[in-house]
Motif scaffolding. Structure first.
Motif, PDB file in Angstrom:
ATOM      1  N   LEU A   1      -2.337  -8.371 -13.247  1.00  0.00           N
ATOM      2  CA  LEU A   1      -3.256  -8.659 -14.345  1.00  0.00           C
ATOM      3  C   LEU A   1      -4.323  -9.669 -13.918  1.00  0.00           C
ATOM      4  CD1 LEU A   1      -0.797  -8.854 -17.391  1.00  0.00           C
ATOM      5  CD2 LEU A   1      -2.438  -7.035 -16.857  1.00  0.00           C
TER       6      LEU A   1
ATOM      7  N   THR B   1       1.154  -7.309  -2.887  1.00  0.00           N
ATOM      8  CA  THR B   1       2.374  -6.532  -3.137  1.00  0.00           C
ATOM      9  C   THR B   1       3.433  -6.824  -2.087  1.00  0.00           C
ATOM     10  OG1 THR B   1       1.086  -4.755  -4.174  1.00  0.00           O
ATOM     11  CG2 THR B   1       3.311  -4.211  -3.393  1.00  0.00           C
TER      12      THR B   1
ATOM     13  N   ALA C   1       9.403  -7.990 -10.665  1.00  0.00           N
ATOM     14  CA  ALA C   1       8.534  -7.104 -11.444  1.00  0.00           C
ATOM     15  C   ALA C   1       7.665  -7.895 -12.407  1.00  0.00           C
ATOM     16  CB  ALA C   1       9.387  -6.089 -12.209  1.00  0.00           C
TER      17      ALA C   1
ATOM     18  N   TYR D   1       5.058  -9.658 -10.444  1.00  0.00           N
ATOM     19  CA  TYR D   1       4.072  -8.714  -9.912  1.00  0.00           C
ATOM     20  C   TYR D   1       3.097  -8.275 -10.994  1.00  0.00           C
ATOM     21  CZ  TYR D   1       2.143  -4.681  -7.478  1.00  0.00           C
ATOM     22  OH  TYR D   1       1.284  -3.789  -6.895  1.00  0.00           O
ATOM     23  N   VAL D   2       3.621  -8.008 -12.189  1.00  0.00           N
ATOM     24  CA  VAL D   2       2.747  -7.588 -13.285  1.00  0.00           C
ATOM     25  C   VAL D   2       1.747  -8.695 -13.623  1.00  0.00           C
ATOM     26  CG1 VAL D   2       2.685  -7.038 -15.746  1.00  0.00           C
ATOM     27  CG2 VAL D   2       4.375  -5.942 -14.270  1.00  0.00           C
TER      28      VAL D   2
END
Length: 277
Positions: free
Chosen positions: A46, A68, A38, A41-42
């Motif tokens: 960004l 993803t 997570a 991925y964030v």
């Protein structure tokens, strides 16, 4: 948490008797990996929003979808392949993925686990993985079943080493067919030999003969006439241990046999047993 002995080895071939990782500890390891994924991925999203939004909307959306999938599938595949069966969550909790035959996890197996995990963990929120793990005797999720793998704990209670190979039976043990000897009977024989010195002589003889009969019925050829039951059990377990190591480490085939465990003291051979010259 219930620890179960398993007849497998770690990816580094360190021990032969290990504990299968059960659902609670695997869930905690998975949560650690989910947090890592997570965060990554964030950060990636960004960067995507900063650098790619000026491109065509369709192209930006396609890149986001590819990123993803690569993040959710690529992380476990790359990590487990590079570390021989360990992700960051598994490292933290002392877990490792190994093949069903005890060998290290291969790229193909890691890929199967990663693809199955994308469906059963991410798309279906982990429901199939939990249900399958609860129903499986070895705690396998669907990805493990498809890939032919099992997750073990390297921090679980380790069993005592097998007894020494009786030199007089080494020639016979080398010719044994052991495929019929299951892990349950092998573990029963191992426990008996490790504790036999503490037993009453009469009980020791009775138990030895009973376990001897069960083991001999699963192997071939039969032991030499007059060979003591405990000598035979020790020879079978030592040979089984040697072959398991040889599958993973070719040089292990040149290693004779492990040193005798101090708690094991076999009885003297019967008068009818004459070792071959």
């Amino acid at each position: 948490m219930v620890w179960q002995p398993a007849p497998v080895v770690t990816g580094d071939a360190v021990v032969l008797d290990v504990a299968i990782a059960q659902l609670p500890v695997r869930t905690l390891a998975a949560l650690i990996d989910i947090v890592v994924i997570a965060v990554g991925y964030v950060v990636g999203v960004l960067l995507w929003s900063i650098t790619l939004t000026q491109f065509d909307d369709a192209l930006s959306a396609a890149i986001l979808i590819i990123f993803t999938v690569l993040t959710l599938v690529g992380y476990p595949v790359v990590m487990e392949t590079a570390t021989r069966g360990r992700s960051l969550g598994k490292m933290a909790l002392g877990l490792r993925v190994v093949a069903d035959d005890g060998g290290p996890e291969r790229f193909r197996q890691a890929l199967f686990r990663g693809l199955a995990g994308f469906v059963e963990i991410w798309m279906l929120t982990g429901g199939p993985a939990v249900i399958c793990s609860l129903l499986s005797a070895k705690g396998k999720r669907l990805g493990d079943i498809f890939a032919g793998t099992v997750v073990i704990s390297e921090r679980g209670p380790k069993l005592k080493p097998p007894p020494v190979m009786p030199p007089a039976l080494a020639w016979w043990a080398a010719s044994l067919e052991l495929s019929g000897l299951g892990p349950d009977r092998a573990e029963l024989a191992r426990q008996f030999l490790s504790r036999s010195a503490q037993l009453d002589p009469r009980i020791r003889q009775e138990m030895g003969q009973r376990i001897f009969g069960e083991v001999v019925s699963c192997i071939s050829p039969p032991p030499p006439p007059g060979a003591p039951a405990e000598y035979v059990l020790a020879a079978v377990l030592a040979e089984r241990h040697r072959r398991a190591l040889a599958r993973l480490m070719p040089h292990a085939a040149t290693v004779a046999y492990p040193a005798p465990h101090p708690s094991y003291s076999p009885p003297p051979p019967s008068s009818g047993f004459t070792p071959p010259s």
